[in-house]
Design a protein around this motif. Structure first.
Motif, PDB file in Angstrom:
ATOM      1  N   LEU A 161       0.821  -1.210   0.000  1.00  0.00           N
ATOM      2  CA  LEU A 161       0.000   0.000   0.000  1.00  0.00           C
ATOM      3  C   LEU A 161       0.857   1.262   0.000  1.00  0.00           C
ATOM      4  CD1 LEU A 161      -2.723  -1.133   2.556  1.00  0.00           C
ATOM      5  CD2 LEU A 161      -3.096  -0.663   0.127  1.00  0.00           C
ATOM      6  N   GLY A 162       1.941   1.259   0.792  1.00  0.00           N
ATOM      7  CA  GLY A 162       2.809   2.427   0.853  1.00  0.00           C
ATOM      8  C   GLY A 162       3.485   2.719  -0.470  1.00  0.00           C
ATOM      9  N   GLU A 163       4.020   1.680  -1.101  1.00  0.00           N
ATOM     10  CA  GLU A 163       4.697   1.867  -2.383  1.00  0.00           C
ATOM     11  C   GLU A 163       3.720   2.341  -3.451  1.00  0.00           C
ATOM     12  OE1 GLU A 163       7.949  -0.538  -5.148  1.00  0.00           O
ATOM     13  OE2 GLU A 163       6.699  -1.639  -3.721  1.00  0.00           O
ATOM     14  N   ALA A 164       2.495   1.780  -3.432  1.00  0.00           N
ATOM     15  CA  ALA A 164       1.491   2.190  -4.422  1.00  0.00           C
ATOM     16  C   ALA A 164       1.109   3.655  -4.236  1.00  0.00           C
ATOM     17  CB  ALA A 164       0.259   1.296  -4.301  1.00  0.00           C
ATOM     18  N   LEU A 165       0.913   4.079  -2.984  1.00  0.00           N
ATOM     19  CA  LEU A 165       0.549   5.477  -2.739  1.00  0.00           C
ATOM     20  C   LEU A 165       1.686   6.410  -3.128  1.00  0.00           C
ATOM     21  CD1 LEU A 165      -1.427   7.571  -1.661  1.00  0.00           C
ATOM     22  CD2 LEU A 165      -0.525   7.145   0.646  1.00  0.00           C
ATOM     23  N   SER A 166       2.926   5.991  -2.896  1.00  0.00           N
ATOM     24  CA  SER A 166       4.058   6.858  -3.225  1.00  0.00           C
ATOM     25  C   SER A 166       4.112   7.185  -4.719  1.00  0.00           C
ATOM     26  CB  SER A 166       5.373   6.208  -2.783  1.00  0.00           C
ATOM     27  OG  SER A 166       5.736   5.129  -3.623  1.00  0.00           O
TER      28      SER A 166
END
Length: 421
Positions: free
Chosen positions: A301-306
């Motif tokens: 989720l973090g990588e996708a949001l970044s």
């Protein structure tokens, strides 16, 4: 009894919960600034663990009635009552009347004038307010994987970060519009829509093999809803303060009052609703006792949001395509930099983000916000003008996030637990 989590409440603690003893160990700086109250008492700890098994009784009871009969027809009656009022539903059934008798009534503590002041404060934050919501509240929240698994199970990874961010932003914008939380305002209506979705997720996600109540508690439980509503109040205020925005005690109370009402309308029980920024921050810290450590969902989720900024589309894209591409890279790096202000290198890595990033963006822009705030206070700048200018920035950013997609909140598809066929 799950003795590994040392819980003495009414029900066994899901395995996601951290042991009570661990929650008492605070970093020295946090203890100095916030005091021992930042650590939960045994009573508060047990209450929050038990709340992992608690949903939203009024909405869940109504949903039981809806699903007992013709679900599409009864859902249609619910939607009509939400948008037009219960009197617009011919021969409205008693379960529907009971639910709307609750939500149509202003709680005794509601001060609509104070709420509208909170709306004005949020609007005056401009694009920086959106940055804090995205880079602190949303991104940092992904470190708490206990909350993530329900999000992933609803297809969040398949939908794409830009769509998910846009839907959250649209709801946030509706709630922070003047009059948006009035009975027929878009914020009120869409909050009840989100409340419905949460109840459907609670009902149906537990029947899927990928969900384990013994590990996570029930989906969209009270504890996770508490953490969510506090992110829009206490976390926002803390973030903008760290970024150089001057917030008075009265403005803080107004913002917290706005999200207190939004939380109540969302289905958060009154015992978890707070009035002050500090009280909210302490409660938010207490909810973290029920959250598991970062896992693969945090990284995904973090990588996708970044990478979400690369999907934005600004009005001048076709006129200056190369500049547009370069600007999206700048936004990508500025968001990472702002997140780095709140996280350690280890936490950045846990979110799938580059650990070498430095907080250059807040270092460059914070002095400017401080100077601007001091000038505005000294010159007694017109609040309405500040709100108008800030709101225009927020709308501009929201349109870029949605790009060519329709501006709307979540509409569950056939693969979503909240879908009615």
């Amino acid at each position: 009894m799950n003795t590994s989590n040392n819980h003495t409440g009414a029900r066994p603690a899901p395995t996601r919960v951290r042991p009570f003893e661990i929650t008492q160990k605070l970093p020295r700086l946090q203890k100095m600034v916030f005091g021992k109250q930042l650590a939960p008492t045994r009573e508060r700890y047990d209450q929050l663990v038990d709340a992992l098994w608690q949903g939203d009784e009024p909405m869940d009871t109504l949903l039981d009635w809806i699903m007992e009969g013709n679900a599409r027809e009864r859902r249609g009656m619910y939607d009509k009552a939400v948008k037009e009022g219960i009197d617009a539903v011919d021969n409205a059934p008693q379960p529907l009347k009971d639910f709307f008798a609750l939500v149509d009534r202003d709680p005794d503590w509601l001060d609509r004038e104070l709420l509208e002041e909170g709306v004005g404060v949020v609007q005056s934050l401009g694009e920086f307010g959106l940055y804090i919501m995205r880079d602190q509240a949303l991104m940092v929240g992904y470190l708490l994987s206990g909350f993530n698994h329900a999000l992933v199970a609803t297809g969040a990874l398949n939908k794409g970060a830009s769509q998910r961010t846009g839907e959250t932003l649209k709801w946030w914008m509706d709630c922070t519009e003047h009059g948006g939380m009035e009975r027929f305002g878009e914020g009120f209506i869409n909050t009840l829509h989100v409340r419905w979705v949460h109840s459907m997720v609670r009902r149906h996600l537990q029947t899927r093999k990928e969900w384990d109540n013994n590990e996570w508690g029930i989906p969209a439980n009270q504890t996770d809803m508490v953490a969510t509503y506090l992110a829009f109040g206490s976390v926002l205020l803390l973030g903008v303060r760290l970024g150089g925005v001057i917030i008075t005690p009265h403005e803080s109370r107004a913002v917290m009052h706005l999200w207190k009402y939004a939380g109540w309308l969302m289905g958060v029980e009154e015992k978890w609703l707070v009035d002050s920024e500090m009280e909210g921050f302490r409660l938010l810290r207490h909810t973290q006792a029920t959250q598991s450590r970062p896992d693969w969902t945090s990284k995904e989720l973090g990588e996708a949001l970044s990478k979400e900024p690369f999907d934005r589309i600004y009005p001048w894209k076709n006129t200056f395509p190369r500049l547009h591409k370069l600007y999206l890279k700048y936004e990508y790096h500025s968001h990472l930099s702002l997140t780095r202000l709140f996280l350690s290198r280890e936490q950045m890595s846990a979110l799938g983000l580059p650990a070498w990033v430095l907080p250059w963006y807040p270092a460059m822009t914070t002095p400017l916000r401080i100077a601007r705030g001091v000038y505005q206070r000294a010159s007694r700048a017109d609040k309405r003008t500040l709100e108008k200018n800030g709101r225009e920035q927020q709308i501009y950013r929201m349109k870029a996030v949605f790009g060519e997609r329709e501006h709307g909140i979540i509409q569950p598809d056939k693969n979503h637990p909240a879908h009615i066929g």
